[in-house]
Design a protein around this motif. Structure first.
Motif, PDB file in Angstrom:
ATOM      1  N   VAL A 107      48.987   6.453  72.240  1.00 51.03           N
ATOM      2  CA  VAL A 107      49.993   7.214  72.985  1.00 51.03           C
ATOM      3  C   VAL A 107      50.376   8.442  72.167  1.00 51.03           C
ATOM      4  O   VAL A 107      50.231   8.452  70.936  1.00 51.03           O
ATOM      5  N   PRO A 108      50.864   9.490  72.815  1.00 55.49           N
ATOM      6  CA  PRO A 108      51.302  10.675  72.069  1.00 55.49           C
ATOM      7  C   PRO A 108      52.502  10.357  71.192  1.00 55.49           C
ATOM      8  O   PRO A 108      53.310   9.473  71.482  1.00 55.49           O
ATOM      9  N   GLY A 109      52.632  11.109  70.104  1.00 56.24           N
ATOM     10  CA  GLY A 109      53.776  10.933  69.223  1.00 56.24           C
ATOM     11  C   GLY A 109      53.557  11.620  67.894  1.00 56.24           C
ATOM     12  O   GLY A 109      52.468  12.123  67.611  1.00 56.24           O
ATOM     13  N   ALA A 125      58.714   1.066  66.682  1.00 57.34           N
ATOM     14  CA  ALA A 125      58.192   0.907  68.036  1.00 57.34           C
ATOM     15  C   ALA A 125      57.175   1.997  68.363  1.00 57.34           C
ATOM     16  O   ALA A 125      56.132   1.736  68.981  1.00 57.34           O
ATOM     17  N   ARG A 126      57.467   3.214  67.947  1.00 58.75           N
ATOM     18  CA  ARG A 126      56.536   4.313  68.186  1.00 58.75           C
ATOM     19  C   ARG A 126      55.247   4.112  67.402  1.00 58.75           C
ATOM     20  O   ARG A 126      54.141   4.324  67.914  1.00 58.75           O
ATOM     21  N   ALA A 127      55.370   3.698  66.140  1.00 57.67           N
ATOM     22  CA  ALA A 127      54.181   3.481  65.313  1.00 57.67           C
ATOM     23  C   ALA A 127      53.314   2.361  65.880  1.00 57.67           C
ATOM     24  O   ALA A 127      52.080   2.477  65.925  1.00 57.67           O
ATOM     25  N   ASP A 128      53.938   1.267  66.312  1.00 56.62           N
ATOM     26  CA  ASP A 128      53.166   0.169  66.910  1.00 56.62           C
ATOM     27  C   ASP A 128      52.375   0.667  68.113  1.00 56.62           C
ATOM     28  O   ASP A 128      51.200   0.320  68.287  1.00 56.62           O
ATOM     29  N   ALA A 129      53.019   1.462  68.960  1.00 53.95           N
ATOM     30  CA  ALA A 129      52.355   1.944  70.171  1.00 53.95           C
ATOM     31  C   ALA A 129      51.242   2.929  69.849  1.00 53.95           C
ATOM     32  O   ALA A 129      50.154   2.869  70.437  1.00 53.95           O
ATOM     33  N   MET A 130      51.477   3.835  68.901  1.00 54.18           N
ATOM     34  CA  MET A 130      50.473   4.841  68.570  1.00 54.18           C
ATOM     35  C   MET A 130      49.232   4.208  67.939  1.00 54.18           C
ATOM     36  O   MET A 130      48.104   4.617  68.219  1.00 54.18           O
ATOM     37  N   PHE A 131      49.422   3.204  67.093  1.00 58.65           N
ATOM     38  CA  PHE A 131      48.302   2.631  66.342  1.00 58.65           C
ATOM     39  C   PHE A 131      47.623   1.474  67.074  1.00 58.65           C
ATOM     40  O   PHE A 131      46.646   0.921  66.569  1.00 58.65           O
ATOM     41  N   LEU A 132      48.122   1.098  68.243  1.00 50.33           N
ATOM     42  CA  LEU A 132      47.522   0.001  68.995  1.00 50.33           C
ATOM     43  C   LEU A 132      46.054   0.286  69.275  1.00 50.33           C
ATOM     44  O   LEU A 132      45.675   1.391  69.639  1.00 50.33           O
ATOM     45  N   ALA A 133      45.209  -0.733  69.111  1.00 51.75           N
ATOM     46  CA  ALA A 133      43.779  -0.602  69.384  1.00 51.75           C
ATOM     47  C   ALA A 133      43.356  -1.691  70.358  1.00 51.75           C
ATOM     48  O   ALA A 133      43.699  -2.859  70.180  1.00 51.75           O
TER      49      ALA A 133
END
Length: 265
Positions: A174-176, A247-255
């Protein structure tokens, strides 16, 4: 064998046996394509195949078989290499089918290969020793209790020698924007600003305040998406500027799929 599948087999492709003397020519190209589907997969050098795979892994497991899956267009897109051991007792088979290597370019092909190994005659147990943690097998059988996990092992380790290059090499879900501060074992500190949009990623050195602070092994744990930043923060291994940052980091790094190293050294 008590395994039954919950959905009918609608695979438009086919499977075929590959003679062992022909397999070295057709198996490696399929692996090379399949490894690109999942983060964490590695290339297998040309010397690896004869020395490690065919001589050591397959050569010591007799009898061994190679089965190739071909899609509806005639393209090879998955394979399973396995051995069979054991005998029958009291009129019942207790033979074991041991999967040496199973790779697929699509989830559908992987499920078809699982169907194949569970359809081999006179087998009491099917086992596999290097399977991704998200393997769908327990979800595609009628009774998932017959699918047992004996152990979960760590197999994939990353040592981030250059955090900037490492963070720049991947895309983000996701963007961030995040600033990641990494502390190396030699005392060196790097801060990288990760800026991801829907179309591109830009990473650069920065002096901005850090959103996340961790040691380099923790960056290695999170960079492919196999561990969540919030879990490691709860364990005291990540300092985060705020819960929203986690929360943002979890979403951005999700694979998706999650990383796995479905190979051997």
């Amino acid at each position: 064998m008590h395994i039954a599948f919950s959905q009918p087999d609608v695979d438009p492709g086919s499977v075929r046996f590959v003679p062992l003397d022909e397999a070295p020519a057709v198996v490696p190209p399929v692996y090379e394509r399949a490894r690109l589907v999942r983060p964490g997969m590695v290339s297998r050098p040309d010397f690896w195949w004869p020395q490690v795979f065919w001589e050591f892994m397959v050569g010591r497991a007799r009898p061994s078989f190679v089965v190739m899956h071909t899609d509806a267009d005639g393209n090879d897109d998955g394979y399973v290499v396995y051995s069979v051991t054991g005998e029958g007792a009291g009129g019942l088979s207790d033979r074991r089918l041991s999967i040496i290597d199973m790779q697929a370019e699509t989830p559908e092909t992987l499920m078809r290969l699982w169907r194949y190994v569970f359809g081999v005659d006179l087998i009491g147990t099917v086992s596999a020793h290097n399977v991704a943690i998200d393997d769908p097998l327990r979800h595609i059988v009628v009774d998932g209790r017959y699918v047992r996990v004996d152990y979960v092992n760590d197999h994939l380790w990353l040592a981030p020698l250059d955090p900037l290059a490492l963070l720049s090499a991947r895309t983000y879900t996701v963007p961030g924007r995040l600033v990641v501060e990494t502390h190396a074992p030699d005392g060196g500190i790097t801060k990288v600003a990760v800026e991801a949009t829907e179309s591109e990623t830009h990473c650069s050195d920065t002096t901005d305040p850090a959103d996340l602070v961790c040691k380099s092994p923790v960056l290695g744990m999170c960079v492919l998406g196999g561990n969540r930043w919030s879990e490691l923060a709860a364990a005291g291994r990540v300092e985060a500027r705020s819960p929203a940052v986690l929360a943002r980091a979890d979403a951005m790094f999700l694979a998706t799929p999650p990383p796995a190293l479905l190979s051997f050294f």
